[in-house]
Scaffold this motif. Structure first.
Motif, PDB file in Angstrom:
ATOM      1  N   GLY A   1       5.333   7.519   1.391  1.00 19.33           N
ATOM      2  CA  GLY A   1       4.284   6.571   1.049  1.00 19.33           C
ATOM      3  C   GLY A   1       3.739   5.840   2.257  1.00 19.33           C
ATOM      4  O   GLY A   1       2.535   5.611   2.376  1.00 19.33           O
TER       5      GLY A   1
ATOM      6  N   ASP B   1       0.832  -1.208   0.000  1.00 18.92           N
ATOM      7  CA  ASP B   1       0.000   0.000   0.000  1.00 18.92           C
ATOM      8  C   ASP B   1       0.863   1.253   0.000  1.00 18.92           C
ATOM      9  O   ASP B   1       0.523   2.263  -0.633  1.00 18.92           O
ATOM     10  CB  ASP B   1      -0.902   0.022   1.234  1.00 18.92           C
TER      11      ASP B   1
ATOM     12  N   VAL C   1       1.256  -3.690  -7.973  1.00 24.03           N
ATOM     13  CA  VAL C   1       2.495  -3.556  -7.197  1.00 24.03           C
ATOM     14  C   VAL C   1       3.077  -4.951  -7.001  1.00 24.03           C
ATOM     15  O   VAL C   1       2.362  -5.877  -6.591  1.00 24.03           O
ATOM     16  CB  VAL C   1       2.250  -2.885  -5.841  1.00 24.03           C
TER      17      VAL C   1
ATOM     18  N   ALA D   1      -0.168   6.195   3.469  1.00 21.33           N
ATOM     19  CA  ALA D   1      -1.040   5.021   3.492  1.00 21.33           C
ATOM     20  C   ALA D   1      -1.542   4.682   4.888  1.00 21.33           C
ATOM     21  O   ALA D   1      -2.413   3.820   5.036  1.00 21.33           O
ATOM     22  CB  ALA D   1      -0.298   3.819   2.911  1.00 21.33           C
TER      23      ALA D   1
ATOM     24  N   TYR E   1      -4.460  -2.261  -7.464  1.00 21.29           N
ATOM     25  CA  TYR E   1      -4.999  -1.022  -6.908  1.00 21.29           C
ATOM     26  C   TYR E   1      -5.749  -0.233  -7.970  1.00 21.29           C
ATOM     27  O   TYR E   1      -5.494  -0.350  -9.175  1.00 21.29           O
ATOM     28  CB  TYR E   1      -3.862  -0.145  -6.369  1.00 21.29           C
TER      29      TYR E   1
ATOM     30  N   THR F   1      -3.094   7.476 -11.054  1.00 16.73           N
ATOM     31  CA  THR F   1      -4.552   7.550 -10.995  1.00 16.73           C
ATOM     32  C   THR F   1      -5.106   6.493 -11.939  1.00 16.73           C
ATOM     33  O   THR F   1      -4.888   6.551 -13.136  1.00 16.73           O
ATOM     34  CB  THR F   1      -5.056   8.936 -11.414  1.00 16.73           C
TER      35      THR F   1
ATOM     36  N   GLY G   1      -5.642   3.552  -8.230  1.00 19.16           N
ATOM     37  CA  GLY G   1      -4.925   4.628  -7.555  1.00 19.16           C
ATOM     38  C   GLY G   1      -4.190   4.061  -6.364  1.00 19.16           C
ATOM     39  O   GLY G   1      -3.372   3.154  -6.496  1.00 19.16           O
ATOM     40  N   ASP G   2      -4.511   4.539  -5.164  1.00 21.53           N
ATOM     41  CA  ASP G   2      -3.880   3.986  -3.967  1.00 21.53           C
ATOM     42  C   ASP G   2      -4.849   3.141  -3.147  1.00 21.53           C
ATOM     43  O   ASP G   2      -4.557   2.786  -2.002  1.00 21.53           O
ATOM     44  CB  ASP G   2      -3.281   5.101  -3.105  1.00 21.53           C
ATOM     45  N   SER G   3      -6.004   2.794  -3.723  1.00 19.28           N
ATOM     46  CA  SER G   3      -6.989   1.951  -3.039  1.00 19.28           C
ATOM     47  C   SER G   3      -6.795   0.498  -3.466  1.00 19.28           C
ATOM     48  O   SER G   3      -6.931   0.175  -4.654  1.00 19.28           O
ATOM     49  CB  SER G   3      -8.415   2.399  -3.373  1.00 19.28           C
ATOM     50  N   ARG G   4      -6.487  -0.362  -2.502  1.00 23.77           N
ATOM     51  CA  ARG G   4      -6.231  -1.770  -2.831  1.00 23.77           C
ATOM     52  C   ARG G   4      -7.523  -2.487  -3.183  1.00 23.77           C
ATOM     53  O   ARG G   4      -8.510  -2.437  -2.452  1.00 23.77           O
ATOM     54  CB  ARG G   4      -5.543  -2.446  -1.660  1.00 23.77           C
TER      55      ARG G   4
ATOM     56  N   ALA H   1       2.082   1.869  -3.489  1.00 21.21           N
ATOM     57  CA  ALA H   1       0.999   2.411  -4.313  1.00 21.21           C
ATOM     58  C   ALA H   1       0.740   3.870  -3.994  1.00 21.21           C
ATOM     59  O   ALA H   1       0.512   4.693  -4.893  1.00 21.21           O
ATOM     60  CB  ALA H   1      -0.269   1.588  -4.115  1.00 21.21           C
ATOM     61  N   ALA H   2       0.780   4.231  -2.707  1.00 19.70           N
ATOM     62  CA  ALA H   2       0.528   5.616  -2.313  1.00 19.70           C
ATOM     63  C   ALA H   2       1.588   6.550  -2.863  1.00 19.70           C
ATOM     64  O   ALA H   2       1.299   7.701  -3.210  1.00 19.70           O
ATOM     65  CB  ALA H   2       0.466   5.720  -0.793  1.00 19.70           C
TER      66      ALA H   2
END
Length: 212
Positions: free
Chosen positions: A176, A101, A115, A180, A129, A110, A131-134, A104-105
């Motif tokens: 990051g 995470d 990852v 996260a 993901y 976008t 964006g940064d939402s798994r 990703a962050a």
């Protein structure tokens, strides 16, 4: 708000001090050394260097963020044990963060993102993901078995190994990790994500050396 960020889930030994106000996380100082066999020797000296460079003391820290993996058994134990000890000594909360995470962050993508980090044994830890939402993961698999359809890019050190164009970062970064973390909530238990059993096995029953 001052946050110490630690991660030992990959070959990178990472320590940083991050200021978090209303804007984006601001890294005041960081140390990252690629050495998969020296997490225990490097982590605390790097953190001491970070605090000295930033001109801050441990008494000024408000929280600690630690990457929980997935990662190798020995490396993860170093980072999480250090974070737990610091949290107790400084009397501040310790927040766990999935290390994928954190990657990703920091990637700043976008849209769809995969990852992938090194799990050794010719395997990869992976998650996907928006964006940064798994959306799914983390899992462990051989690079050829990681489902990449619908994901145009990947971050992490094994991004190219799974057959996707790579974007940075390759390893979790202090910014990051802090981005996260759920710092506005009570910290969850500091539980490592091993995803598989350690390489070492418990010894079996000893064979008798007596002859009849």
């Amino acid at each position: 708000m001052l946050v110490i960020a630690l991660d030992t889930s990959t070959p990178a030994v990472t320590a940083g001090l991050v200021a978090l106000d209303e804007g984006e996380p601001q890294v005041l100082a960081e140390r990252v050394t690629i050495n998969p066999r020296a997490h225990g020797e490097l982590l605390m000296p790097q953190l001491v260097d970070v605090m000295g460079e930033a001109g801050r003391g441990f008494a000024e820290v408000d929280a600690i963020v630690a990457g929980t993996g997935p990662g190798p058994f020995t490396g993860l134990r170093v980072g999480l044990a250090t974070a737990a000890a610091l949290g107790q000594a400084c009397d501040v909360p310790v927040h766990p963060v999935c290390s994928l995470d954190a990657i990703a962050a920091a990637a700043g993508v976008t849209g769809p993102l995969l990852v992938a980090t090194d799990a050794r044994r010719k395997e990869t830890y992976w998650a996907v993901y928006d964006g940064d939402s798994r959306l799914d993961g983390p899992h462990v698999a051989k690079p050829a078995d990681v489902p990449t359809e619908g994901y145009p890019v990947a971050a992490g050190e094994l991004a190219e190994a799974v057959g996707l164009p790579a974007v940075q970062p390759q390893h979790p970064t202090p910014a990051g990790l802090v981005a996260a973390a759920a710092l506005d909530a009570d910290p969850a238990p500091l539980v490592p994500l091993y995803l598989r059993r350690p390489d070492a096995d418990e010894p079996g029953k000893r064979k008798s050396v007596l002859t009849r």
